[in-house]
Design a protein around this motif. Structure first.
Motif, PDB file in Angstrom:
ATOM      1  N   VAL B   6       0.845  -1.199   0.000  1.00  0.00           N
ATOM      2  CA  VAL B   6       0.000   0.000   0.000  1.00  0.00           C
ATOM      3  C   VAL B   6       0.879   1.248   0.000  1.00  0.00           C
ATOM      4  O   VAL B   6       1.720   1.421   0.884  1.00  0.00           O
ATOM      5  N   ASP B   7       0.684   2.096  -1.013  1.00  0.00           N
ATOM      6  CA  ASP B   7       1.318   3.423  -1.035  1.00  0.00           C
ATOM      7  C   ASP B   7       0.223   4.397  -0.592  1.00  0.00           C
ATOM      8  O   ASP B   7      -0.620   4.789  -1.397  1.00  0.00           O
ATOM      9  N   PRO B   8       0.213   4.764   0.696  1.00  0.00           N
ATOM     10  CA  PRO B   8      -0.963   5.445   1.236  1.00  0.00           C
ATOM     11  C   PRO B   8      -1.145   6.864   0.725  1.00  0.00           C
ATOM     12  O   PRO B   8      -0.167   7.568   0.442  1.00  0.00           O
ATOM     13  N   GLY B   9      -2.383   7.273   0.605  1.00  0.00           N
ATOM     14  CA  GLY B   9      -2.729   8.630   0.207  1.00  0.00           C
ATOM     15  C   GLY B   9      -4.226   8.813   0.363  1.00  0.00           C
ATOM     16  O   GLY B   9      -4.975   7.837   0.299  1.00  0.00           O
ATOM     17  N   LEU B  10      -4.639  10.044   0.597  1.00  0.00           N
ATOM     18  CA  LEU B  10      -6.068  10.302   0.803  1.00  0.00           C
ATOM     19  C   LEU B  10      -6.778  10.465  -0.542  1.00  0.00           C
ATOM     20  O   LEU B  10      -7.903  10.024  -0.722  1.00  0.00           O
ATOM     21  N   THR B  11      -6.086  11.059  -1.515  1.00  0.00           N
ATOM     22  CA  THR B  11      -6.683  11.249  -2.843  1.00  0.00           C
ATOM     23  C   THR B  11      -6.459  10.017  -3.705  1.00  0.00           C
ATOM     24  O   THR B  11      -7.360   9.570  -4.414  1.00  0.00           O
ATOM     25  N   ARG B  12      -5.261   9.459  -3.621  1.00  0.00           N
ATOM     26  CA  ARG B  12      -4.897   8.288  -4.411  1.00  0.00           C
ATOM     27  C   ARG B  12      -4.101   7.359  -3.521  1.00  0.00           C
ATOM     28  O   ARG B  12      -3.066   7.736  -2.984  1.00  0.00           O
ATOM     29  N   CYS B  13      -4.571   6.145  -3.382  1.00  0.00           N
ATOM     30  CA  CYS B  13      -3.912   5.173  -2.515  1.00  0.00           C
ATOM     31  C   CYS B  13      -3.541   3.981  -3.388  1.00  0.00           C
ATOM     32  O   CYS B  13      -4.416   3.243  -3.855  1.00  0.00           O
ATOM     33  N   GLY B  14      -2.241   3.808  -3.663  1.00  0.00           N
ATOM     34  CA  GLY B  14      -1.797   2.727  -4.537  1.00  0.00           C
ATOM     35  C   GLY B  14      -1.879   1.378  -3.843  1.00  0.00           C
ATOM     36  O   GLY B  14      -1.567   1.253  -2.661  1.00  0.00           O
ATOM     37  N   VAL B  15      -2.302   0.374  -4.599  1.00  0.00           N
ATOM     38  CA  VAL B  15      -2.376  -0.986  -4.069  1.00  0.00           C
ATOM     39  C   VAL B  15      -1.720  -1.910  -5.080  1.00  0.00           C
ATOM     40  O   VAL B  15      -2.050  -1.870  -6.272  1.00  0.00           O
ATOM     41  N   GLY B  16      -0.752  -2.728  -4.633  1.00  0.00           N
ATOM     42  CA  GLY B  16      -0.088  -3.674  -5.516  1.00  0.00           C
ATOM     43  C   GLY B  16      -0.024  -5.036  -4.863  1.00  0.00           C
ATOM     44  O   GLY B  16       0.310  -5.137  -3.681  1.00  0.00           O
ATOM     45  N   VAL B  17      -0.364  -6.072  -5.608  1.00  0.00           N
ATOM     46  CA  VAL B  17      -0.389  -7.417  -5.036  1.00  0.00           C
ATOM     47  C   VAL B  17       0.556  -8.315  -5.811  1.00  0.00           C
ATOM     48  O   VAL B  17       0.530  -8.329  -7.056  1.00  0.00           O
ATOM     49  N   ILE B  18       1.406  -9.041  -5.094  1.00  0.00           N
ATOM     50  CA  ILE B  18       2.328  -9.982  -5.740  1.00  0.00           C
ATOM     51  C   ILE B  18       2.282 -11.316  -5.005  1.00  0.00           C
ATOM     52  O   ILE B  18       1.784 -11.400  -3.871  1.00  0.00           O
ATOM     53  N   ASP B  39     -13.909  16.500  -3.309  1.00  0.00           N
ATOM     54  CA  ASP B  39     -15.094  17.350  -3.184  1.00  0.00           C
ATOM     55  C   ASP B  39     -16.011  16.950  -2.029  1.00  0.00           C
ATOM     56  O   ASP B  39     -16.980  17.650  -1.753  1.00  0.00           O
ATOM     57  N   VAL B  40     -15.746  15.816  -1.386  1.00  0.00           N
ATOM     58  CA  VAL B  40     -16.602  15.429  -0.259  1.00  0.00           C
ATOM     59  C   VAL B  40     -15.849  15.662   1.050  1.00  0.00           C
ATOM     60  O   VAL B  40     -14.637  15.906   1.047  1.00  0.00           O
ATOM     61  N   SER B  41     -16.555  15.595   2.161  1.00  0.00           N
ATOM     62  CA  SER B  41     -15.937  15.865   3.462  1.00  0.00           C
ATOM     63  C   SER B  41     -14.924  14.774   3.811  1.00  0.00           C
ATOM     64  O   SER B  41     -14.958  13.668   3.257  1.00  0.00           O
TER      65      SER B  41
END
Lengths: 194, 194
Positions: B6-18, B39-41
């Motif tokens: 997991v590359d964490p982020g609130l707008t974009r959170c990367g997920v990679g599975v191996i 645009d949401v809370s």
């Protein structure tokens, strides 16, 4: 209206519950601290804080959850854990469709004592008086959580919340919004040591 | 062993599975980005990131979740949201009794390219090569998430994890622990602009 206040923290997370009735009459319902052990890994700490918060929310079924807004300028050693605990409180509320409000410490002080720069002891005394308690709520995290709940109850009707737009405010609402903005700015500057 | 990075982020959170098989053979399984709308809370943003992460974890049933460690010294504008997204990933794993590992960007670079200060493009090229992909994984958050999963797979057997004690390490384990510590320190200093 039941309001649950959260003073977020990874080691100690204050929870205070009040009822806001007619004529701004506020009654004390519950105060407690949800804890996690510093001896376990961070994921397990977050799990116990989350479970503790869910338990409180399900027990007291609040109509709103009022959480202290965390700033990146806060104490570096604890700010990430504090932000994560606040995030878990937001998640637990959002999962139950309970509206979330974020309030700065300055907003809480302002709402409770009339002074955004009030000392901690003044806030604790006013919380005790407003809620007709026999003695000051302890520990301090618990008093802060009650203060956040009270702050949310005492905010002017229609006070601006997170996602709302400012265009359609009445003059009174605009005044509060401006005061809240200034208070927030002061708070950030105070945190920056300015 | 299935590892979800997991590359964490609130707008974009990367997920990679191996999948990590015998002889350190690594295979690509999945890569994606979990998003939330600005645009949401914030509580609703955290809810969608959490739901997206839970969906990935339940779909790929990883044996371990490897998350980028967030530092308070990181970008002030986004660090709290990033820390909260990392907290949600930890929560989602802990709720399912899946072990969580936190790795610094420096550890990931070191494990993948042999150089803790490697450029982003070098890491992306090595991720592509290690997983036998036809082209570089996009977007960048996705590549970083795969890098975190690979880093966890390639760590030396018995490498020190979060809550473990150092007294009982073999000399080889001690060497890695020291290297990881130094790398972490360098990373913090680099973030501080030192």
């Amino acid at each position: 209206m039941i309001i649950l206040g959260v003073d977020p923290g990874l080691t100690r997370c204050g929870v205070g519950v009040i009822e806001a009735g007619a004529h701004r009459r506020l009654s004390f319902i519950h105060v407690d601290v949800v804890r996690s052990s510093p001896d376990v890994s961070q994921d397990l700490r977050l799990l116990s804080i989350y479970n503790g918060l869910v338990d409180k929310i399900e027990t007291y079924a609040p109509d709103a959850v009022s959480i202290e807004r965390v700033f990146a300028q806060s104490n570096r050693n604890t700010v990430l854990g504090t932000a994560q605990a606040a995030g878990l409180a937001m998640l637990a509320a959002a999962q139950r469709n309970i509206p979330v409000a974020l309030h700065t410490p300055t907003e809480a002080k302002l709402a409770i004592t009339g002074n955004g720069q009030a000392q901690k002891i003044q806030v604790e005394r006013m919380v005790t008086r407003i809620l007709n308690l026999n003695r000051m709520p302890t520990p301090a995290d618990a008093a802060d959580a009650l203060a956040l709940a009270i702050c949310h109850a005492l905010r002017p009707a229609g006070a601006l919340q997170g996602g709302e737009r400012e265009e359609h405010l009445t003059p009174a609402q605009r005044q509060w919004a401006d005061a809240a903005k200034k208070a927030t700015k002061r708070h950030i500057n105070a945190d920056r040591g300015m």
